[in-house]
Design a protein around this motif. Structure first.
Motif, PDB file in Angstrom:
ATOM      1  N   GLY A   1       0.798  -1.221   0.000  1.00 24.26           N
ATOM      2  CA  GLY A   1       0.000   0.000   0.000  1.00 24.26           C
ATOM      3  C   GLY A   1       0.828   1.266   0.000  1.00 24.26           C
ATOM      4  N   ASP A   2       2.102   1.162   0.385  1.00 27.03           N
ATOM      5  CA  ASP A   2       2.956   2.345   0.448  1.00 27.03           C
ATOM      6  C   ASP A   2       3.492   2.770  -0.913  1.00 27.03           C
ATOM      7  OD1 ASP A   2       2.798   2.755   3.260  1.00 27.03           O
ATOM      8  OD2 ASP A   2       4.160   1.073   3.566  1.00 27.03           O
ATOM      9  N   TRP A   3       3.318   1.944  -1.937  1.00 31.41           N
ATOM     10  CA  TRP A   3       3.715   2.372  -3.291  1.00 31.41           C
ATOM     11  C   TRP A   3       2.617   2.081  -4.323  1.00 31.41           C
ATOM     12  CZ3 TRP A   3       6.236  -2.054  -1.188  1.00 31.41           C
ATOM     13  CH2 TRP A   3       5.998  -3.245  -1.842  1.00 31.41           C
ATOM     14  N   ARG A   4       1.453   1.653  -3.882  1.00 31.25           N
ATOM     15  CA  ARG A   4       0.388   1.249  -4.797  1.00 31.25           C
ATOM     16  C   ARG A   4      -0.067   2.391  -5.705  1.00 31.25           C
ATOM     17  NH1 ARG A   4      -3.638  -0.295  -1.317  1.00 31.25           N
ATOM     18  NH2 ARG A   4      -3.209  -2.532  -1.511  1.00 31.25           N
ATOM     19  N   SER A   5      -0.476   3.509  -5.131  1.00 31.18           N
ATOM     20  CA  SER A   5      -1.024   4.597  -5.949  1.00 31.18           C
ATOM     21  C   SER A   5       0.029   5.162  -6.896  1.00 31.18           C
ATOM     22  CB  SER A   5      -1.598   5.709  -5.068  1.00 31.18           C
ATOM     23  OG  SER A   5      -0.598   6.273  -4.243  1.00 31.18           O
ATOM     24  N   GLU A   6       1.282   5.223  -6.440  1.00 33.28           N
ATOM     25  CA  GLU A   6       2.358   5.719  -7.303  1.00 33.28           C
ATOM     26  C   GLU A   6       2.570   4.787  -8.498  1.00 33.28           C
ATOM     27  OE1 GLU A   6       2.743   7.525  -3.364  1.00 33.28           O
ATOM     28  OE2 GLU A   6       2.565   5.437  -4.019  1.00 33.28           O
ATOM     29  N   THR A   7       2.477   3.476  -8.242  1.00 28.98           N
ATOM     30  CA  THR A   7       2.652   2.503  -9.327  1.00 28.98           C
ATOM     31  C   THR A   7       1.516   2.605 -10.336  1.00 28.98           C
ATOM     32  OG1 THR A   7       3.764   0.984  -7.806  1.00 28.98           O
ATOM     33  CG2 THR A   7       2.945   0.057  -9.869  1.00 28.98           C
ATOM     34  N   GLN A   8       0.313   2.790  -9.865  1.00 31.79           N
ATOM     35  CA  GLN A   8      -0.829   2.943 -10.765  1.00 31.79           C
ATOM     36  C   GLN A   8      -0.645   4.157 -11.671  1.00 31.79           C
ATOM     37  OE1 GLN A   8      -3.993   3.131  -7.908  1.00 31.79           O
ATOM     38  NE2 GLN A   8      -3.993   0.933  -7.504  1.00 31.79           N
ATOM     39  N   ALA A   9      -0.140   5.241 -11.107  1.00 31.02           N
ATOM     40  CA  ALA A   9       0.110   6.448 -11.904  1.00 31.02           C
ATOM     41  C   ALA A   9       1.202   6.204 -12.941  1.00 31.02           C
ATOM     42  CB  ALA A   9       0.491   7.614 -10.988  1.00 31.02           C
ATOM     43  N   VAL A  10       2.225   5.440 -12.553  1.00 30.92           N
ATOM     44  CA  VAL A  10       3.303   5.101 -13.493  1.00 30.92           C
ATOM     45  C   VAL A  10       2.750   4.302 -14.672  1.00 30.92           C
ATOM     46  CG1 VAL A  10       5.373   3.683 -13.804  1.00 30.92           C
ATOM     47  CG2 VAL A  10       5.180   5.187 -11.821  1.00 30.92           C
ATOM     48  N   VAL A  11       1.943   3.296 -14.383  1.00 25.69           N
ATOM     49  CA  VAL A  11       1.350   2.474 -15.452  1.00 25.69           C
ATOM     50  C   VAL A  11       0.504   3.340 -16.379  1.00 25.69           C
ATOM     51  CG1 VAL A  11      -0.294   0.619 -15.957  1.00 25.69           C
ATOM     52  CG2 VAL A  11       1.356   0.347 -14.109  1.00 25.69           C
ATOM     53  N   SER A  12      -0.262   4.268 -15.810  1.00 29.19           N
ATOM     54  CA  SER A  12      -1.109   5.141 -16.613  1.00 29.19           C
ATOM     55  C   SER A  12      -0.287   5.950 -17.610  1.00 29.19           C
ATOM     56  CB  SER A  12      -1.891   6.085 -15.693  1.00 29.19           C
ATOM     57  OG  SER A  12      -2.631   7.030 -16.446  1.00 29.19           O
ATOM     58  N   VAL A  13       0.804   6.534 -17.119  1.00 29.64           N
ATOM     59  CA  VAL A  13       1.652   7.364 -17.982  1.00 29.64           C
ATOM     60  C   VAL A  13       2.341   6.512 -19.056  1.00 29.64           C
ATOM     61  CG1 VAL A  13       3.718   8.795 -18.040  1.00 29.64           C
ATOM     62  CG2 VAL A  13       2.027   9.152 -16.255  1.00 29.64           C
ATOM     63  N   LEU A  14       2.880   5.364 -18.640  1.00 31.80           N
ATOM     64  CA  LEU A  14       3.554   4.492 -19.609  1.00 31.80           C
ATOM     65  C   LEU A  14       2.576   3.982 -20.673  1.00 31.80           C
ATOM     66  CD1 LEU A  14       5.875   2.318 -17.314  1.00 31.80           C
ATOM     67  CD2 LEU A  14       6.535   4.230 -18.791  1.00 31.80           C
ATOM     68  N   ALA A  15       1.351   3.670 -20.246  1.00 33.92           N
ATOM     69  CA  ALA A  15       0.353   3.159 -21.179  1.00 33.92           C
ATOM     70  C   ALA A  15      -0.075   4.240 -22.178  1.00 33.92           C
ATOM     71  CB  ALA A  15      -0.867   2.640 -20.424  1.00 33.92           C
ATOM     72  N   PHE A  16      -0.192   5.477 -21.708  1.00 35.71           N
ATOM     73  CA  PHE A  16      -0.554   6.575 -22.607  1.00 35.71           C
ATOM     74  C   PHE A  16       0.567   6.814 -23.616  1.00 35.71           C
ATOM     75  CE2 PHE A  16      -1.493  11.316 -23.176  1.00 35.71           C
ATOM     76  CZ  PHE A  16      -2.487  11.076 -24.117  1.00 35.71           C
ATOM     77  N   MET A  17       1.806   6.782 -23.145  1.00 29.82           N
ATOM     78  CA  MET A  17       2.952   6.920 -24.057  1.00 29.82           C
ATOM     79  C   MET A  17       2.934   5.815 -25.104  1.00 29.82           C
ATOM     80  SD  MET A  17       6.112   7.831 -21.482  1.00 29.82           S
ATOM     81  CE  MET A  17       7.299   7.525 -22.786  1.00 29.82           C
ATOM     82  N   HIS A  18       2.688   4.603 -24.632  1.00 28.29           N
ATOM     83  CA  HIS A  18       2.686   3.453 -25.548  1.00 28.29           C
ATOM     84  C   HIS A  18       1.587   3.605 -26.597  1.00 28.29           C
ATOM     85  CE1 HIS A  18       3.682  -0.719 -26.601  1.00 28.29           C
ATOM     86  NE2 HIS A  18       2.371  -0.912 -26.752  1.00 28.29           N
TER      87      HIS A  18
END
Length: 241
Positions: free
Chosen positions: A103-120
């Motif tokens: 839970g201490d890195w969950r929301s940050e990881t979700q944001a990372v996936v969102s940005v990487l997916a948009f780039m992709h």
């Protein structure tokens, strides 16, 4: 031996047992707190790098050249790889405790996936797959992988950027963009419907994807009604035949 309240009554053996147990608890909590502080420090850096990437990607809505936008955002991927490597190193110190601290890195990881997916999507007009996301972040699924729900939630967040992207692309004269994004979101929405979603937060995010789909659909129909998409779609049909 005098008691702790000043009387001459001897201490109960139970007191010694309790003191020993709670002393162990104190050490455990101190160690856990120290570990969480280290994790949160890395998570903060991940959030900062992701924010920089997202700011760079938002330039795509200003009709800036796509290679320029992507090049600036890609500069942070190596930073993210290093930060997730730090997280993995920290978690090696407490094997089997991934979900205790997740839970201490969950929301940050979700944001990372969102940005990487948009780039992709901007690069390939396709979905960033889970395994590819792990690869980009340098994650080893057998040691420290990308949680499935974090990936799915990040993809839902990514879909939120697409309606605005479509509107701005049409404004810039790209009348075929709504058709492409609509096809992509339709397929993505259908894929999500295969899942039996029990997580309330993820379910809510998936429900939001329906509104993204509807917004893009409205833009697509508006472009078609105005006759703006005729030439673009005719060209696509000609390429297929």
């Amino acid at each position: 031996m005098p008691s702790t309240d000043g009387s001459d009554a001897p201490l109960s053996p139970t007191i010694h047992v309790l003191e020993k147990q709670f002393e162990e608890f104190r050490h455990q909590l101190d160690d856990s707190g120290s570990l969480r502080d280290r994790i949160r420090s890395v998570s903060f850096e991940i959030e900062s790098a992701t924010r920089l990437m997202h700011s760079s990607l938002m330039l795509v809505h200003q009709s800036r050249p796509l290679p320029e936008v992507l090049e600036k955002a890609k500069g942070q991927i190596d930073v993210l790889r290093g930060l997730f490597s730090k997280l993995a190193e920290i978690m090696r110190e407490c094997p089997g405790q991934y979900y205790r601290y997740h839970g201490d890195w969950r929301s940050e990881t979700q944001a990372v996936v969102s940005v990487l997916a948009f780039m992709h999507y901007l690069e390939t007009e396709s979905l960033l797959l889970h395994a590819k996301a792990e690869e980009k972040l340098g994650l080893n699924p057998s040691e420290f992988g990308l949680d499935t729900e974090d990936y799915l939630t990040g993809i839902c967040f990514m879909s939120n950027d697409l309606p605005r992207y479509v509107v701005n692309r049409v404004t810039a004269g790209d009348y075929d963009c709504p058709r492409k994004v609509l096809a992509f979101l339709t397929d993505l929405h259908a894929a999500f419907r295969m899942l039996n979603l029990r997580n309330d937060f993820l379910r809510k995010k998936f429900d939001g994807m329906k509104y993204d789909l509807r917004k893009v659909e409205e833009v697509h129909y508006d472009v078609k009604i105005r006759g703006l998409a005729t030439n673009a779609e005719s060209k696509v049909d000609g390429e297929k035949s």
